[in-house]
Scaffold this motif. Sequence first.
Motif, short mmCIF file in Angstrom:
data_model
loop_
_atom_site.label_atom_id
_atom_site.label_comp_id
_atom_site.label_asym_id
_atom_site.label_seq_id
_atom_site.Cartn_x
_atom_site.Cartn_y
_atom_site.Cartn_z
N ALA A 184 39.58 32.16 -56.76
CA ALA A 184 40.69 32.15 -55.87
C ALA A 184 42.05 32.03 -56.32
N ALA A 236 44.73 34.98 -55.60
CA ALA A 236 45.98 34.68 -55.27
C ALA A 236 47.04 35.55 -55.94
N THR A 269 47.16 27.98 -53.11
CA THR A 269 45.68 28.18 -53.33
C THR A 269 45.06 26.83 -53.99
N TRP A 326 42.62 24.50 -51.75
CA TRP A 326 41.33 24.50 -52.61
C TRP A 326 40.96 23.09 -52.45
#
Length: 80
Positions: free
Chosen positions: A19, A23, A58, A62
């Motif tokens: 992730a 990003a 992010t 998360w």
Amino acid sequence: MSDAYVVGDPDGLSPLLVAVRDAVARELHSQLAMRGERIELADLPEVSYQVTVQVERTLRNWRSARIHTATGSRIVTADH
């Protein structure tokens, strides 16, 4: 053994690192598009700042997703 191998990620990265990588890639792509495919040395502080903002977003998403998954609730954000 890393979590990446448990979930079958071929890059060998954990889902969180995937992730973060994505990003960073999205923001760099965006910055290059805005700047005519070239980042000047003088632009690095602003580009770095924008990448940092995306990484922070992010990580926040998360963490939020993991908390809501653990508690059984589901929240849909504008980012996803």
